[in-house]
Design a protein around this motif. Sequence first.
Motif, PDB file in Angstrom:
ATOM      1  N   GLY A  89       1.129  -9.798  22.553  1.00 44.49           N
ATOM      2  CA  GLY A  89       2.049  -8.908  23.238  1.00 44.49           C
ATOM      3  C   GLY A  89       2.324  -7.595  22.530  1.00 44.49           C
ATOM      4  N   LEU A  90       1.332  -7.076  21.810  1.00 44.40           N
ATOM      5  CA  LEU A  90       1.555  -5.847  21.046  1.00 44.40           C
ATOM      6  C   LEU A  90       1.273  -4.603  21.883  1.00 44.40           C
ATOM      7  N   ASP A  91       1.928  -3.523  21.509  1.00 46.30           N
ATOM      8  CA  ASP A  91       1.699  -2.224  22.149  1.00 46.30           C
ATOM      9  C   ASP A  91       0.768  -1.346  21.327  1.00 46.30           C
ATOM     10  N   ALA A  92       0.637  -1.603  20.029  1.00 43.98           N
ATOM     11  CA  ALA A  92      -0.206  -0.785  19.165  1.00 43.98           C
ATOM     12  C   ALA A  92      -0.464  -1.531  17.862  1.00 43.98           C
ATOM     13  N   ILE A  93      -1.521  -1.124  17.170  1.00 47.99           N
ATOM     14  CA  ILE A  93      -1.856  -1.654  15.850  1.00 47.99           C
ATOM     15  C   ILE A  93      -2.036  -0.477  14.908  1.00 47.99           C
ATOM     16  N   LEU A  94      -1.408  -0.545  13.745  1.00 48.99           N
ATOM     17  CA  LEU A  94      -1.564   0.470  12.712  1.00 48.99           C
ATOM     18  C   LEU A  94      -2.276  -0.134  11.513  1.00 48.99           C
ATOM     19  N   ILE A  95      -3.302   0.547  11.034  1.00 47.93           N
ATOM     20  CA  ILE A  95      -4.008   0.122   9.828  1.00 47.93           C
ATOM     21  C   ILE A  95      -3.711   1.138   8.737  1.00 47.93           C
ATOM     22  N   GLU A  96      -2.995   0.706   7.699  1.00 49.69           N
ATOM     23  CA  GLU A  96      -2.763   1.590   6.563  1.00 49.69           C
ATOM     24  C   GLU A  96      -3.881   1.389   5.563  1.00 49.69           C
ATOM     25  N   ALA A  97      -4.706   2.418   5.396  1.00 47.69           N
ATOM     26  CA  ALA A  97      -5.871   2.331   4.530  1.00 47.69           C
ATOM     27  C   ALA A  97      -5.488   2.600   3.086  1.00 47.69           C
ATOM     28  N   SER A  98      -6.313   2.141   2.191  1.00 45.91           N
ATOM     29  CA  SER A  98      -6.144   2.438   0.781  1.00 45.91           C
ATOM     30  C   SER A  98      -6.228   3.945   0.557  1.00 45.91           C
ATOM     31  N   GLY A  99      -5.543   4.433  -0.468  1.00 44.69           N
ATOM     32  CA  GLY A  99      -5.590   5.854  -0.784  1.00 44.69           C
ATOM     33  C   GLY A  99      -6.947   6.339  -1.225  1.00 44.69           C
ATOM     34  N   ILE A 100      -7.845   5.414  -1.564  1.00 44.73           N
ATOM     35  CA  ILE A 100      -9.189   5.810  -1.973  1.00 44.73           C
ATOM     36  C   ILE A 100     -10.221   5.427  -0.915  1.00 44.73           C
ATOM     37  N   ALA A 101      -9.737   5.097   0.279  1.00 42.74           N
ATOM     38  CA  ALA A 101     -10.648   4.687   1.349  1.00 42.74           C
ATOM     39  C   ALA A 101     -11.478   5.867   1.844  1.00 42.74           C
ATOM     40  N   GLU A 102     -12.653   5.574   2.368  1.00 44.04           N
ATOM     41  CA  GLU A 102     -13.514   6.570   2.984  1.00 44.04           C
ATOM     42  C   GLU A 102     -13.259   6.530   4.496  1.00 44.04           C
ATOM     43  N   PRO A 103     -12.573   7.529   5.053  1.00 45.53           N
ATOM     44  CA  PRO A 103     -12.167   7.454   6.459  1.00 45.53           C
ATOM     45  C   PRO A 103     -13.312   7.258   7.441  1.00 45.53           C
ATOM     46  N   SER A 104     -14.458   7.896   7.213  1.00 47.97           N
ATOM     47  CA  SER A 104     -15.558   7.753   8.171  1.00 47.97           C
ATOM     48  C   SER A 104     -16.031   6.311   8.256  1.00 47.97           C
ATOM     49  N   ALA A 105     -16.032   5.611   7.120  1.00 47.95           N
ATOM     50  CA  ALA A 105     -16.420   4.195   7.131  1.00 47.95           C
ATOM     51  C   ALA A 105     -15.390   3.362   7.878  1.00 47.95           C
ATOM     52  N   LEU A 106     -14.109   3.686   7.712  1.00 44.91           N
ATOM     53  CA  LEU A 106     -13.059   2.949   8.402  1.00 44.91           C
ATOM     54  C   LEU A 106     -13.144   3.160   9.911  1.00 44.91           C
ATOM     55  N   ILE A 107     -13.448   4.377  10.327  1.00 48.95           N
ATOM     56  CA  ILE A 107     -13.591   4.642  11.758  1.00 48.95           C
ATOM     57  C   ILE A 107     -14.689   3.779  12.351  1.00 48.95           C
ATOM     58  N   ARG A 108     -15.819   3.693  11.657  1.00 51.89           N
ATOM     59  CA  ARG A 108     -16.923   2.892  12.173  1.00 51.89           C
ATOM     60  C   ARG A 108     -16.558   1.410  12.228  1.00 51.89           C
ATOM     61  N   LEU A 109     -15.844   0.928  11.220  1.00 53.68           N
ATOM     62  CA  LEU A 109     -15.404  -0.464  11.235  1.00 53.68           C
ATOM     63  C   LEU A 109     -14.475  -0.733  12.419  1.00 53.68           C
ATOM     64  N   VAL A 110     -13.535   0.171  12.635  1.00 49.18           N
ATOM     65  CA  VAL A 110     -12.583  -0.033  13.721  1.00 49.18           C
ATOM     66  C   VAL A 110     -13.275   0.062  15.075  1.00 49.18           C
ATOM     67  N   LEU A 111     -14.161   1.028  15.245  1.00 54.60           N
ATOM     68  CA  LEU A 111     -14.881   1.139  16.514  1.00 54.60           C
ATOM     69  C   LEU A 111     -15.700  -0.112  16.793  1.00 54.60           C
ATOM     70  N   ALA A 112     -16.317  -0.658  15.761  1.00 56.15           N
ATOM     71  CA  ALA A 112     -17.089  -1.880  15.936  1.00 56.15           C
ATOM     72  C   ALA A 112     -16.184  -3.065  16.237  1.00 56.15           C
ATOM     73  N   ALA A 113     -14.963  -3.047  15.698  1.00 55.06           N
ATOM     74  CA  ALA A 113     -14.036  -4.167  15.884  1.00 55.06           C
ATOM     75  C   ALA A 113     -13.353  -4.138  17.241  1.00 55.06           C
ATOM     76  N   CYS A 114     -13.297  -2.973  17.886  1.00 59.12           N
ATOM     77  CA  CYS A 114     -12.585  -2.853  19.151  1.00 59.12           C
ATOM     78  C   CYS A 114     -13.407  -3.458  20.286  1.00 59.12           C
ATOM     79  N   GLY A 115     -12.876  -4.489  20.890  1.00 58.20           N
ATOM     80  CA  GLY A 115     -13.517  -5.119  22.033  1.00 58.20           C
ATOM     81  C   GLY A 115     -12.748  -4.785  23.302  1.00 58.20           C
TER      82      GLY A 115
END
Length: 381
Positions: A89-115
């Motif tokens: 029953g959620l309206d949104a999900i927030l992912i707080e990334a590590s301060g040393i995370a590579e954003p482009s890699a995170l975007i690809r992970l999230v896009l792949a995870a979104c069904g």
Amino acid sequence: MTRRPVPVVILAGFLGAGKTTLLNHVLSHADGRRIGVLVNDFGSINVDALLVSGAAGGTLTLENGCMCCTTDADGLGEAVASLSAPRAGLDAILIEASGIAEPSALIRLVLAACGPTASYGGLVYVIDAPALTTTLDEFPAIAGHIAIADLVVCNKADLVDDATLDRVRAIVVEANPTASSLIVTDAAVDPGLLFDEAAHRPVDDGGARQLSFDELLAADHDHDHDDHLHAAFTSTALQTADSVDPRRLARFLERPPTGAYRIKGEVLIDLPGHRDRAHVIQAVGGIVRVSTAPWSGRVPSTSLVVIGAGLDVDEADAALAGVVGAPDPADAHGILHVTRYIAEPSTRSIDDPGSAEQWGLQPGGVDSDPSADDAEGVDEP
């Protein structure tokens, strides 16, 4: 009514920029929204992890530490699937990334995870205004992170003078001239910029019920809910009984107006096999998702909203007007520019997430039209 996919928003930024402050602010001002959170460490978030947004099984975290260090995307896929499931029953999900995370890699992970139950909600990148120039000198890759952000939050504006703030703005515009950007203090970003209002607000009948994040946090803190807490955002809309041209619509979604963060709505495409269903549009920073839904007795029409910070409203209005028009019946492949963004979750999985083009990772750069040499096709960047 078809349940809308849950937006998954990535919150990134260099160490100390204010990511957790922004996260806490959004949670504290959720206004009834039920928000799921994936973070590396709950130590600085004043909520009971077992109460996060009612997700079955409690709060979900990624194995092996921070996301950028996780080589197996299955963990993220399972977490997003669980948090976005209808039972949560959620309206949104927030992912707080590590301060040393590579954003482009995170975007690809999230896009792949979104069904079918989740959609990409954008990359929010927080920068420390007083420390930006020093940080860039030491870590020049930060400029590349700003360049791919959908929303740039320039935090701690109260700690710098006007000249420094002007330099910060210039750096952001040079790195990412079209993204939404906000100048804020204490990371005060209105959740209404990031995602829609609550789909279902609980009825307070005096009985026992689960509290939302803002209610939980309000129990421990006094919160001023005045408008001055939030940096302002802007929206503009198109409402018409007319059809849209699918080629022009796709170009508009893939290359949003300056300052646009989200585009949403439903459109009429007056072509055989398409006019009887609404095409439901969700786009964040040029990454597009389309679904279809019956009109259910409503008069077919087109309704689109552009939401952003620093939005050029005149440009956005002109761009919205530009998508209106009857499709050319002789243009056999024009509709493909829209239908290619209709996900097929039954044939896509975390192990086979699809190509970057299918997920819109290269906005406007791929033409799925077999007649790609047509002068009216989607332009190459």
